[in-house]
Design an enzyme around this catalytic site. Sequence first.
Site, PDB file in Angstrom:
ATOM      1  N   ASP A   8      -8.050  -6.019   1.726  1.00 44.32           N
ATOM      2  CA  ASP A   8      -8.599  -6.302   1.547  1.00 44.32           C
ATOM      3  C   ASP A   8      -7.753  -8.211   1.746  1.00 44.32           C
ATOM      4  O   ASP A   8      -8.776  -9.150   2.058  1.00 44.32           O
ATOM      5  CB  ASP A   8      -7.863  -6.051  -0.080  1.00 44.32           C
ATOM      6  CG  ASP A   8      -8.310  -5.187   0.128  1.00 44.32           C
ATOM      7  OD1 ASP A   8      -9.766  -4.845  -0.268  1.00 44.32           O
ATOM      8  OD2 ASP A   8      -7.310  -3.939  -0.129  1.00 44.32           O
TER       9      ASP A   8
ATOM     10  N   HIS B 247       1.192  -1.076   0.260  1.00 43.34           N
ATOM     11  CA  HIS B 247      -0.190   0.310   0.074  1.00 43.34           C
ATOM     12  C   HIS B 247       1.316   0.988  -0.512  1.00 43.34           C
ATOM     13  O   HIS B 247       1.467   0.895   0.771  1.00 43.34           O
ATOM     14  CB  HIS B 247      -0.766   0.338   1.236  1.00 43.34           C
ATOM     15  CG  HIS B 247      -2.112   0.515   1.020  1.00 43.34           C
ATOM     16  ND1 HIS B 247      -2.093   2.296   1.014  1.00 43.34           N
ATOM     17  CD2 HIS B 247      -3.475   0.711   1.134  1.00 43.34           C
ATOM     18  CE1 HIS B 247      -3.016   3.179   1.510  1.00 43.34           C
ATOM     19  NE2 HIS B 247      -3.819   1.978   0.951  1.00 43.34           N
TER      20      HIS B 247
END
Length: 316
Positions: free
Chosen positions: A264, A219
């Site tokens: 996720d 990320h």
Amino acid sequence: AGGRRRLYLEADVRDLRRRADAHRGEEPAAAAAMDWGPPVLPSAITSVDADGPNYRGVPALTLAERDAAFEAVCALLWQDDAPWPAPPEPALPSPEHPIRRLQRALLDLPPHQPARALYTALVAALSAPTEGSLAERIAAATGVSDPVSVAAALTVCADHELNPSTFAARVAASTGAATADALLAGLATLSGGLHGGLSDLTTAWLHDRRPLPGPAIGHALYPAGDPRADHLIERALQAAPPSRLPVLRVKLAEARTIGHPNLDVGLAALAYALGGGAHAAITWFAIARIAGYLAHIDEQRRAGGPVRPRARYVGP
């Protein structure tokens, strides 16, 4: 008065300013702002640092670790302690994808409603029962009997400043669109496989139905690892029954050989550990993020005026 003055066309002055800004490098900076670059608008809702999101100055991970009720998280985001209305009767169970169910419900709801009334109606659209807290009802709607863990998942998913779907909801709200329509814009953006839809893909990977999707690793805001994912993965490992724990450990080890798993993977891992339905992870993501959308929609309306960035023309 009595002195010399020179008058210039306003368009010429603005053009001179634009050329000066470009010469100073502000055009490249503006372009970079659209790709994880500098902030583009002020907001008092959420900041992000290495420890994750902070909701109005309160770390989301602290709220999750303390098992905060999701109602309290919503009140913090919305800055509103109004009482919650009685939930409507739940929608009938349906095989339709939860994002579509939420979108369909928004089309049928009055366009302007208080946040709590609208939110309880959307929870009911997921076939959630009328009894219990928000986390209890959402857990039941996704086939899970651990509402405390679900509340933690909802908490860490509720907002993440100007992610694509929140930005879409703000853009819609900035034009004067109704709340329900701004939420539709946000959910449409969330459904993409590079955003919330990634939770479905990681769920399929955990069930050995497809390879691990690349975007589920890493990320840009968390180069040392996504703390939201770490929190959910730890909860998953603690909650998983013996029948699911070996598979979960093997899959997580596989992901970690590639890099840092992101949110996720954490959502899919927790849903798998708790025996949630096929779309439990994305349901938690979507219904939690709607709470954030509502805060941003209100803030954008108070700011006034449309959000209207410019494009840099590169054609012939």
